[in-house]
Scaffold this active site. Structure first.
Site, PDB file in Angstrom:
ATOM      1  N   ASP B  21      27.343  61.911   6.735  1.00 12.08           N
ATOM      2  CA  ASP B  21      27.822  60.529   6.699  1.00 12.08           C
ATOM      3  C   ASP B  21      29.290  60.573   7.116  1.00 12.08           C
ATOM      4  OD1 ASP B  21      28.803  58.037   6.123  1.00 12.08           O
ATOM      5  OD2 ASP B  21      28.440  58.131   3.965  1.00 12.08           O
ATOM      6  N   LYS B  83      37.960  55.664  12.181  1.00 10.12           N
ATOM      7  CA  LYS B  83      36.647  55.209  12.646  1.00 10.12           C
ATOM      8  C   LYS B  83      36.702  53.765  13.144  1.00 10.12           C
ATOM      9  CE  LYS B  83      31.932  54.725  10.764  1.00 10.12           C
ATOM     10  NZ  LYS B  83      31.135  54.962   9.549  1.00 10.12           N
TER      11      LYS B  83
END
Lengths: 176, 584
Positions: B21, B83
């Site tokens: 993840d 991100k």
């Protein structure tokens, strides 16, 4: 008829949606790229092509209209946007009334609103009726497959598309 | 090694695939244990690798916990939440005196996770399933794959985060039902609706916002506190940390105090709810649209699953409960559930997990630019992937050799309102009269949600070459140049890995020898041979603790040679046993 082949189905227009889903799941278990993650590149590529075909097939065949369009196309009918601009003759009167009401509303005449709502209900009823009609035509084609019974299907699809475009406009005006 | 391998050698074990993840705030790795998915511990003994990178004074970059420790001390050379910039993959983010692209920052975090996994398993790990927000577009997905390549990690599959969470939850839980997954993380928001039937997880629809998360709440509160402080703050990073601490406290208690560098301010949950309500409300629209796309109403949803740290906020839970009229599942840790699901998907790919299959969808419609700047949709959003569509192209002028196809992603009708993905150039078309060329272009979205384009000249039947020019992402060459193993410090890494691998092999040989000593062939072995084996065994143990992999290999070979007779005798014993029909 790749879409029918990949699902292992006969090319019928009438399909049982539950059965279609079960077939789709079963075939997905066999063809999905997850099943070939460790295979060599050429096998992985083939699985990718075949499983995309399976997904495209399921997406198309589960929708009766898209399914009919697919059969028409495979039988060499041109299913483009043809016929959507010409008013189907049986709708001339309704379309004329509708356009009048639209013009009045555009000119600021709010009294045309109920008339427009009525037209909307009328067209929606027509769509519902044409669905039943389509079912009958599908059954006829499945009994005697060939280009002849596809002609009324194409005409009906064109009429439906015309009504749908009209409805979209009416919804647009009514919500403004 | 050769001889023992014949007798005891482990059968060719396929490479291990881990689940990752790669989050906005935190990242985790997991694997399939015998009992189910489990988190891989970090080098520091924890479970979470903070998604933070920091540039050290010596020019090298660290990621994870060591980088987090530098957040307040070296704010100028430390980056978090990179991100959020994955959609601008080619744009460098300032880091000290240099810049770093978002995929490179992601690669350093992936590398930290990879190193943790290798230390945990005592073997090289090169394959992974990595999760991405469901609403990530093609460019953001491609950038994530690029991060893997830069880190030397082969990403076998990108899985959508909410779907991964459903996998972690849904295993054996119910035979069928409709599940909504509400995933509100540090930087992104996703909503997915799935139908579960006999192990098939079919995503019906997905929606979201790739720039909406807990970070927005932090920023809002930081702005308010800054205003309070008269616009000046000694250490903004310390302020942000204090805000986050207060935010987290308010999930468990009714009041909290923001305290930093002499500044103090109490905040109660009611004030907090009032402040963040507009942010939480932004998740409602995507949920409503998602239900509509799935052709369902809230009443049709059997279960709701909460994922992501921001779902700990009571106001968020209340909003979800009200929206779906169901009490959401919170049994699994919302920070870990996505990584656990990624491990399940890794198990599906390796074949360990059977009967479970994920059928996911593409979150955004794909189209091409046509006359007048209008977008013609080819593959609609929420189509099950892999999905494809073909389109025919021709030339507009006599002898034209190239055709440019502009591919876009988004729901709007006009080019400028959609996101430009790439321009594909069909090259070296047979020069013929205008309109005569027939090039069939196939647009295929693969199981990762990434677009592949191929083309065929229908007149010649030949494969048509296509050149890709990404609109925002990195080119192949740029990714190649960023690969981390090409950096200077990689040399030490390789040496370390070689030693580690040699030790793993030595362990195997020593274990094989120990079990060989239980064999009848050992009892019958001449004393000289036994002596030679003992000597070689001891030498290998000495070499074992050196940091020279060649030395370990040398003594492994010596032990191997010394035990040749033993191995042969054992083979004979085995053959005799087989002839007698007894098992050894």
């Amino acid at each position: 008829m790749d879409y029918y082949r990949v699902l292992g189905l006969d090319p019928k227009l009438q399909l049982d949606l539950n059965e279609l889903q079960q077939l789709f799941y079963a075939r997905s278990r066999q063809l999905h790229p997850d099943r070939f993650a460790r295979a060599e590149a050429s096998v992985r590529d083939a699985a990718l092509i075949e499983s995309s075909l399976l997904n495209d097939a399921y997406r198309t065949l589960r929708d009766p209209l898209a399914r009919a369009e697919y059969i028409l196309k495979e039988n060499g009918f041109d299913i483009g946007l043809q016929g959507t601009k010409d008013v189907p003759p049986e709708l001339l009167e309704e379309v004329f009334d509708l356009n009048m009401a639209l013009e009045e509303l555009k000119a600021g005449d709010e009294s045309a609103r109920p008339q427009l709502s009525a037209a909307r209900d009328n067209f929606e009823a027509m769509l519902a009726k044409s669905s039943a009609e389509l079912d009958g035509l599908f059954a006829e084609y499945d009994q005697h497959p060939g280009p002849e019974p596809l002609k009324p299907i194409r005409a009906l699809l064109n009429r439906r598309r015309y009504i749908q475009n009209l409805l979209r406009d009416v919804h647009g005006y009514l919500s403004n | 090694m050769g001889t023992f391998q014949i007798d005891f050698g482990d059968s060719a074990k396929p490479d291990r695939i881990i689940g990752i993840d790669l989050g906005t705030t935190n990242s985790l790795a997991a694997f399939m244990d015998l009992t189910g998915p489990a988190i891989i511990p970090t080098a520091e003994g924890g479970r979470i690798v903070p998604s933070i990178v920091s540039l050290l004074e010596n020019g090298s970059i660290v990621a994870g916990e060591p980088a987090r420790a530098r957040l307040t001390t070296h704010p100028g050379t430390t980056l978090y939440s990179t991100k959020r910039f994955m959609d601008q993959a080619a744009t460098g983010l300032p880091l000290g005196g240099r810049t770093i692209t978002p995929p490179e920052a992601g690669a350093h975090i992936l590398l930290a996770l990879k190193n943790n996994a290798e230390a945990f398993f005592g073997e090289e790990v090169t394959k992974a399933v990595v999760t991405v927000p469901a609403y990530f577009n093609d460019a953001q997905r491609q950038a994530t794959k690029d991060a893997g390549r830069i880190a030397g990690l082969d990403i076998l599959r990108l899985v959508n985060e909410p779907t991964a969470a459903a996998l972690a939850y849904g295993l054996d839980k119910r035979k069928q039902g409709t599940i909504a997954v509400y995933d509100f993380g540090g930087g992104t928001f996703d909503i997915s609706i799935l139908k579960l039937q006999d192990g098939i997880f079919e995503v019906l629809a997905t929606n979201g916002d790739t720039h909406l998360g807990g970070d927005d709440i932090d920023q809002l509160l930081v702005a308010i506190a800054l205003e309070d402080m008269g616009g000046h703050c000694e250490n903004p990073e310390r302020l942000r940390q204090a805000i986050i601490a207060a935010k987290e406290q308010l999930s468990f208690q009714l009041t909290a105090t923001i305290e930093v560098d002499g500044y103090q301010r109490a905040i109660d949950r009611e004030q907090f709810n009032h402040l963040i309500n507009p942010i939480v409300e932004r998740t409602v629209g995507p949920c409503v649209q998602c239900l509509k796309d799935a052709k369902l109403t809230a009443q049709d949803i059997d279960e709701v699953v909460l994922v992501g740290g921001s779902t700990r906020i009571p106001l968020v839970r209340g909003t979800v409960e009200h929206l779906f009229r169901a009490k959401p599942h919170t049994e699994l840790n919302p920070d870990e559930v996505v990584a656990l699901g990624a491990a399940v998907q890794a198990g599906i790919l390796s074949g360990e997990v059977k009967d479970t299959l994920l059928l996911d969808v593409t979150p955004l419609s794909l189209g091409i630019e046509t006359m007048g700047g209008v977008v013609s949709k080819l593959i609609h959003r929420n189509s099950t992937i892999p999905a494809s569509e073909t389109e025919q192209f021709t030339t507009a002028v006599d002898g034209q050799k190239n055709v440019l196809i502009h591919v876009l992603q988004g729901e709007r009708e006009i080019v400028k309102d959609c996101r430009s993905l790439a321009r594909f150039e069909l090259k070296d078309i047979d020069p013929v009269s205008a309109g005569l060329a027939r090039i069939e272009v196939k647009f295929l979205i693969d199981a990762n949600g990434i677009l592949n384009v191929s083309a065929k000249d229908l007149r010649t039947g030949k494969e048509q070459s296509v050149e890709v020019k990404p609109s925002y992402g990195l080119t192949d060459e740029q990714v190649e140049a960023m690969i981390l193993s090409s950096l200077v410090n990689a040399e030490a890494d390789i040496r370390e890995r070689q030693v580690r691998e040699a030790r793993v092999e030595a362990d195997r040989i020593i274990a094989a020898l120990e079990s060989a000593k239980l064999n009848e062939a050992w009892a019958n072995l001449p004393a000289d041979d036994k002596q030679a084996i003992h000597l070689a065994h001891n030498e290998l143990l000495l070499a074992y603790h050196s940091d020279d992999h060649r030395l370990i290999h040398t003594y492994m070979e010596k032990l191997d040679k010394a035990s040749l007779t033993l191995a042969e005798n054992m083979m004979n014993t085995a053959v005799r046993g087989a002839l007698k029909g007894t098992k050894i």
